[in-house]
Design an enzyme around this catalytic site. Sequence first.
Site, short mmCIF file in Angstrom:
data_model
loop_
_atom_site.label_atom_id
_atom_site.label_comp_id
_atom_site.label_asym_id
_atom_site.label_seq_id
_atom_site.Cartn_x
_atom_site.Cartn_y
_atom_site.Cartn_z
N HIS A 143 -9.75 1.58 0.99
CA HIS A 143 -9.63 0.36 1.78
C HIS A 143 -10.74 0.24 2.83
CE1 HIS A 143 -7.65 -2.99 3.72
NE2 HIS A 143 -6.62 -2.92 2.89
N HIS A 162 0.81 -1.22 0.00
CA HIS A 162 0.00 0.00 0.00
C HIS A 162 0.85 1.28 0.00
CE1 HIS A 162 -3.35 -2.60 0.23
NE2 HIS A 162 -3.45 -2.73 1.53
N GLU A 188 -11.36 -3.70 -3.03
CA GLU A 188 -10.45 -2.63 -3.42
C GLU A 188 -10.30 -2.65 -4.94
OE1 GLU A 188 -6.94 -3.25 -0.64
OE2 GLU A 188 -8.40 -4.73 -0.01
C1 BGC Z 1 -4.20 -6.71 1.44
C2 BGC Z 1 -4.01 -7.62 2.64
C3 BGC Z 1 -3.57 -6.76 3.81
C4 BGC Z 1 -4.60 -5.69 4.05
C5 BGC Z 1 -4.11 -4.74 5.10
C6 BGC Z 1 -5.25 -5.74 1.77
O1 BGC Z 1 -5.43 -4.88 0.69
O2 BGC Z 1 -4.51 -7.44 0.28
O3 BGC Z 1 -3.05 -8.60 2.38
O4 BGC Z 1 -3.38 -7.50 4.95
O5 BGC Z 1 -4.82 -4.97 2.88
O6 BGC Z 1 -5.07 -4.43 5.98
#
Ligand code: BGC
Length: 364
Positions: free
Chosen positions: A190, A116, A331
């Site tokens: 998210h 991210h 997402e």
């Molecule tokens: C990811 C997960 C990650 C989460 C974080 C998601 O977008 O795919 O692997 O643990 O975000 O909160």
Amino acid sequence: MSTNDPPAARLTSEKTLFGTLPNGSKVDKYTFRNGRQMEVSIIPYGGIIQSILVPDRNGQVADVVLGFDTLEDYIQPHPYFGAIIGRYGNRIAQGRFTLNGKQYQIPINDGPNALHGGPEGFEKKLWQTTPIEDSDSVGVELSYLSPDGEMGFPGNLTATVRYTVHPENELRIQYSAVTDQETIVNLTNHTYFNLAGAGSGTVLDSVALINADRFTPINQLLIPTGELLEVKGTPLDFTTPTAIGTRIRVDYPQLKYAEEKEGGYDFNWILNHPGDLQALATRVTDPSSGRTIEMYTTEPGVQFYSGNFLNGTLKGKQGLTYAHWGGFCFEAQHYPDSVNHPHFPPTELAPGEKYSQTTIFKFA
Ligand code: BGC
């Protein structure tokens, strides 16, 4: 107008002080109502969707997104509740990529990988705000200038995210970005949803449909192998509506990569109609409340994450805790680690070009 027509929607907005950052900056909370029982609150810190209230089949309203009541809680480490993700959604293998022959390194923050956008992503930035008010929507435009080199990414990147609430119980998110140097970008949001109400338990009974025939399988470090696999015959097949919990524990190695012990969903599905905002991407229905969410997007992929790393310890809004599998994320984005897979839809952005994405969450 017949007597059966719903009353005309009255769109309203309100701004209240949400909190103060350690550096003294004030953070407001923007609340938008559509006159039909939908209410959305946004905070410019992280561009976070702090709450979404929607009615159930009996008109009973509940907050269907996970999050916190105070700014202090959002400043502490948390799993990206409601936040804008940037500059690069999901993982970049070892945080490394090459652009025009030059190697770049994003600081790693997820085992050996960058997740991210690295440890100080867009979810920790205070965005500038401009109110939006027009005949059929109300909302806020957020903007943030990410300086050249921030988290290792090249170019000054100006990102804009417009959140608008519409009479049809719709939240629209319109992203755009421009750069002054060749760079990469992959933005998303998210938000964790639980249609029975945030903190009401797991989402295993929620019935999901994902309009995708293929997905990008991953290795143990959750990095795409580069293959594009058919979902048919796997527990990732949501082409017909299926409860999230029906197959979450089945013995399928990919599910264990996403969550070692009990299994879970954390994959990128390849949407059947990339770029088509009219085509349904995903739909989830909670049978107990009757609440439904649909997602429409211009993006080619969607990461469906079933809240595998929630473990009941985080205390959220109204003191409620969030169970393992207590929320799901959809997402909308380009595939994870696209920059290292030349056959995936590209995430490069050059000066003079404009990154844009529209994603709609529609409730019923
Ligand atoms: C990811 C997960 C990650 C989460 C974080 C998601 O977008 O795919 O692997 O643990 O975000 O909160």
